[in-house]
Design a protein around this motif. Structure first.
Motif, PDB file in Angstrom:
ATOM      1  N   ARG A 119      27.594  31.481  52.126  1.00 61.17           N
ATOM      2  CA  ARG A 119      28.573  32.146  52.969  1.00 61.17           C
ATOM      3  C   ARG A 119      27.947  32.663  54.261  1.00 61.17           C
ATOM      4  NH1 ARG A 119      31.909  36.119  48.840  1.00 61.17           N
ATOM      5  NH2 ARG A 119      32.777  34.484  47.504  1.00 61.17           N
ATOM      6  N   ARG A 120      28.761  32.716  55.302  1.00 59.91           N
ATOM      7  CA  ARG A 120      28.315  33.351  56.530  1.00 59.91           C
ATOM      8  C   ARG A 120      28.098  34.835  56.260  1.00 59.91           C
ATOM      9  NH1 ARG A 120      32.910  30.350  58.011  1.00 59.91           N
ATOM     10  NH2 ARG A 120      32.446  28.451  59.199  1.00 59.91           N
ATOM     11  N   PRO A 121      27.260  35.493  57.068  1.00 60.80           N
ATOM     12  CA  PRO A 121      26.998  36.913  56.834  1.00 60.80           C
ATOM     13  C   PRO A 121      28.265  37.748  56.767  1.00 60.80           C
ATOM     14  CG  PRO A 121      25.459  36.044  58.435  1.00 60.80           C
ATOM     15  CD  PRO A 121      26.444  34.949  58.178  1.00 60.80           C
ATOM     16  N   GLU A 122      29.260  37.419  57.633  1.00 60.12           N
ATOM     17  CA  GLU A 122      30.467  38.227  57.649  1.00 60.12           C
ATOM     18  C   GLU A 122      31.364  37.945  56.446  1.00 60.12           C
ATOM     19  OE1 GLU A 122      31.193  34.696  60.479  1.00 60.12           O
ATOM     20  OE2 GLU A 122      29.570  36.017  59.832  1.00 60.12           O
ATOM     21  N   GLU A 123      30.992  36.892  55.660  1.00 65.47           N
ATOM     22  CA  GLU A 123      31.786  36.567  54.483  1.00 65.47           C
ATOM     23  C   GLU A 123      31.155  37.085  53.190  1.00 65.47           C
ATOM     24  OE1 GLU A 123      32.369  32.395  54.341  1.00 65.47           O
ATOM     25  OE2 GLU A 123      34.132  32.433  55.641  1.00 65.47           O
ATOM     26  N   GLN A 124      30.024  37.729  53.293  1.00 64.80           N
ATOM     27  CA  GLN A 124      29.323  38.151  52.096  1.00 64.80           C
ATOM     28  C   GLN A 124      30.071  39.243  51.336  1.00 64.80           C
ATOM     29  OE1 GLN A 124      26.661  36.733  50.856  1.00 64.80           O
ATOM     30  NE2 GLN A 124      26.559  35.260  52.526  1.00 64.80           N
ATOM     31  N   LYS A 125      30.806  40.080  52.067  1.00 65.07           N
ATOM     32  CA  LYS A 125      31.472  41.204  51.429  1.00 65.07           C
ATOM     33  C   LYS A 125      32.725  40.746  50.703  1.00 65.07           C
ATOM     34  CE  LYS A 125      29.916  44.533  54.902  1.00 65.07           C
ATOM     35  NZ  LYS A 125      30.357  45.507  55.930  1.00 65.07           N
ATOM     36  N   ALA A 126      33.025  41.389  49.619  1.00 62.85           N
ATOM     37  CA  ALA A 126      34.261  41.128  48.887  1.00 62.85           C
ATOM     38  C   ALA A 126      35.207  42.294  49.117  1.00 62.85           C
ATOM     39  CB  ALA A 126      33.968  40.964  47.393  1.00 62.85           C
ATOM     40  N   LEU A 127      36.497  42.036  48.973  1.00 68.45           N
ATOM     41  CA  LEU A 127      37.481  43.100  49.131  1.00 68.45           C
ATOM     42  C   LEU A 127      37.429  44.051  47.947  1.00 68.45           C
ATOM     43  CD1 LEU A 127      40.627  41.126  50.381  1.00 68.45           C
ATOM     44  CD2 LEU A 127      39.102  42.569  51.735  1.00 68.45           C
ATOM     45  N   THR A 128      37.465  45.323  48.235  1.00 68.34           N
ATOM     46  CA  THR A 128      37.534  46.305  47.166  1.00 68.34           C
ATOM     47  C   THR A 128      38.913  46.251  46.518  1.00 68.34           C
ATOM     48  OG1 THR A 128      38.367  48.057  48.604  1.00 68.34           O
ATOM     49  CG2 THR A 128      35.958  47.814  48.447  1.00 68.34           C
ATOM     50  N   ALA A 129      39.025  46.869  45.353  1.00 68.57           N
ATOM     51  CA  ALA A 129      40.312  46.890  44.655  1.00 68.57           C
ATOM     52  C   ALA A 129      41.382  47.561  45.514  1.00 68.57           C
ATOM     53  CB  ALA A 129      40.166  47.612  43.320  1.00 68.57           C
ATOM     54  N   ARG A 130      41.009  48.624  46.228  1.00 63.41           N
ATOM     55  CA  ARG A 130      41.976  49.317  47.086  1.00 63.41           C
ATOM     56  C   ARG A 130      42.401  48.420  48.248  1.00 63.41           C
ATOM     57  NH1 ARG A 130      40.844  55.355  49.213  1.00 63.41           N
ATOM     58  NH2 ARG A 130      41.273  55.701  46.991  1.00 63.41           N
ATOM     59  N   ALA A 131      41.436  47.703  48.824  1.00 58.78           N
ATOM     60  CA  ALA A 131      41.767  46.804  49.931  1.00 58.78           C
ATOM     61  C   ALA A 131      42.675  45.671  49.458  1.00 58.78           C
ATOM     62  CB  ALA A 131      40.493  46.238  50.544  1.00 58.78           C
ATOM     63  N   GLN A 132      42.373  45.133  48.281  1.00 57.06           N
ATOM     64  CA  GLN A 132      43.219  44.067  47.730  1.00 57.06           C
ATOM     65  C   GLN A 132      44.645  44.560  47.523  1.00 57.06           C
ATOM     66  OE1 GLN A 132      41.679  41.624  44.471  1.00 57.06           O
ATOM     67  NE2 GLN A 132      39.631  42.447  44.862  1.00 57.06           N
ATOM     68  N   ALA A 133      44.793  45.757  46.999  1.00 54.08           N
ATOM     69  CA  ALA A 133      46.131  46.309  46.762  1.00 54.08           C
ATOM     70  C   ALA A 133      46.890  46.483  48.073  1.00 54.08           C
ATOM     71  CB  ALA A 133      46.017  47.640  46.027  1.00 54.08           C
ATOM     72  N   VAL A 190      39.858  29.198  51.383  1.00 46.55           N
ATOM     73  CA  VAL A 190      39.689  28.977  49.940  1.00 46.55           C
ATOM     74  C   VAL A 190      39.599  30.315  49.214  1.00 46.55           C
ATOM     75  CG1 VAL A 190      38.169  28.038  48.170  1.00 46.55           C
ATOM     76  CG2 VAL A 190      38.610  26.720  50.258  1.00 46.55           C
ATOM     77  N   THR A 191      38.826  31.241  49.778  1.00 41.02           N
ATOM     78  CA  THR A 191      38.680  32.563  49.175  1.00 41.02           C
ATOM     79  C   THR A 191      40.010  33.319  49.192  1.00 41.02           C
ATOM     80  OG1 THR A 191      36.364  32.668  49.844  1.00 41.02           O
ATOM     81  CG2 THR A 191      37.427  34.744  49.274  1.00 41.02           C
ATOM     82  N   ILE A 192      40.727  33.213  50.318  1.00 37.30           N
ATOM     83  CA  ILE A 192      42.045  33.853  50.406  1.00 37.30           C
ATOM     84  C   ILE A 192      42.961  33.315  49.321  1.00 37.30           C
ATOM     85  CG2 ILE A 192      44.114  34.119  51.823  1.00 37.30           C
ATOM     86  CD1 ILE A 192      41.816  35.777  52.828  1.00 37.30           C
ATOM     87  N   GLY A 193      42.937  32.001  49.115  1.00 41.82           N
ATOM     88  CA  GLY A 193      43.771  31.396  48.074  1.00 41.82           C
ATOM     89  C   GLY A 193      43.438  31.925  46.688  1.00 41.82           C
ATOM     90  N   LYS A 194      42.153  32.126  46.413  1.00 37.02           N
ATOM     91  CA  LYS A 194      41.745  32.661  45.109  1.00 37.02           C
ATOM     92  C   LYS A 194      42.258  34.087  44.921  1.00 37.02           C
ATOM     93  CE  LYS A 194      37.594  29.805  44.666  1.00 37.02           C
ATOM     94  NZ  LYS A 194      36.099  29.795  44.620  1.00 37.02           N
TER      95      LYS A 194
END
Length: 347
Positions: free
Chosen positions: A69-83, A124-128
């Protein structure tokens, strides 16, 4: 001799770059993309993507890149952000959040996430994420701006149940009615064909059309007429005369607020035959509440999208044939009332 398919992802970055350059060079030499894809054992989409990248960016677009992943893609969304993102997708339209369009795409969601959280995610990540939230891509129902949600809810929860109760008391048959037009230049349905070879379907060059008017019940009854020319009160009255001749019960006819349905000539005729037929109107701009809309779509799919009428008479005959077939398939007509928007009318 058939070349084995290459799993490009298993190649080293250097080998991937070499393969891309050789594929692009073959296409640039004059060979078709389909031929090159078969020769090198890669997908046609990959060939097209590499060629487009080369033409847009030159050789630098084909260079090997560091995997991962690119550096800016390394982070995952937190549960609060996903909600928060899920609430936006489910509860708002993109234009309400200063994004273009009325429907959500993965690209728009990615743009929203980058704006809100500074994280850039691939489609792809957004779709998941979307699938993990219980969401799936669906064709939306178009709703007019003039539609009154309270009137629509009132029809489903109060008005129609009252009509149905009266109908049961009078042992009447409740019919839903609608009209539709069929044209010779309607869009053609999809078909199977070799990859990269768009099929050609013959269609009549002259434009012509016919109209159909249908009335259905939730018991599977279907009555129809096919006509040419404009729709007017005389055609409507002729159809209603046939209905009261064919049915020995009182008819409660539910229709939209088309001007013909409220024409003075028709209103006077209905007043004289009130003991045999009553007309009730759906709320304005609510076609999704009328199950005949689903029958109209079925007719258009089978008559204009998958067949090839060459004259107006052939189109009219094909329309009658399909509607007669549906008359003999009451289970199919009853099934129309199973869709969520019209399930209120199923009983």
């Amino acid at each position: 001799m058939k070349v084995a398919v290459v799993d490009v992802k298993r190649l080293s970055p250097v080998s991937q770059e070499d393969l891309r350059r050789r594929v692009v060079a073959a296409v640039e030499s004059g060979r078709t993309q389909a031929e090159v894809a078969e020769t090198f054992g890669v997908g046609l989409r990959s060939v097209s993507r590499w060629v487009n990248t080369f033409r847009a960016s030159g050789n630098k677009g084909l260079k090997a890149r560091k995997r991962g992943r690119r550096p800016e893609e390394q982070k995952a969304l937190t549960a609060r952000a996903q909600a928060r993102v899920k609430r936006a997708v489910v509860g708002k339209f993109p234009d309400q959040l200063a994004l273009p369009g009325l429907v959500w795409t993965r690209g728009q969601i990615a743009e929203l996430i980058e704006r809100w959280f500074g994280i850039r995610l691939s489609r792809v990540t957004i779709g998941k994420y979307l699938r993990s939230w219980g969401l799936s891509p669906q064709k939306p129902i178009r709703v007019a701006y003039e539609r009154d949600p309270e009137a629509a809810a009132g029809w489903v929860e109060r008005d129609y149940p009252a009509i149905a109760a009266r109908g049961r008391k009078e042992q009447a048959v409740i019919l839903w009615l609608d009209q539709t037009g069929l044209r010779s230049d309607a869009a053609v349905a999809a078909t199977w064909a070799p990859t990269g070879q768009t099929p050609v379907v013959p269609k009549a060059g002259v434009r012509f059309g016919v109209n159909a008017m249908s009335a259905i019940s939730n018991k599977g009854e279907l009555y129809f007429t096919v006509f040419t020319g404009g729709f007017n009160a005389s055609i409507m009255i002729g159809f209603l005369k046939r209905l009261i001749r064919q049915l020995d019960r009182k008819i409660y006819l539910i229709a939209d607020r088309h001007p013909v349905h409220r024409a003075r000539l028709l209103t006077d005729w209905l007043a004289r035959h009130h003991d045999r037929i009553e007309m009730h109107f759906l709320p304005g701009y609510c076609p999704e509440l009328n199950p005949v809309e689903l029958l109209n779509g079925d007719v258009k799919h089978h008559v204009t999208a998958t067949t090839n009428p060459r004259t107006k008479s052939e189109l009219a005959a094909a329309t009658r044939t399909h509607l007669r077939r549906r008359q003999n398939q009451p289970d199919h007509v009853r099934a129309l009332f199973g869709k969520e928007e019209v399930r209120y009318a199923a009983d």
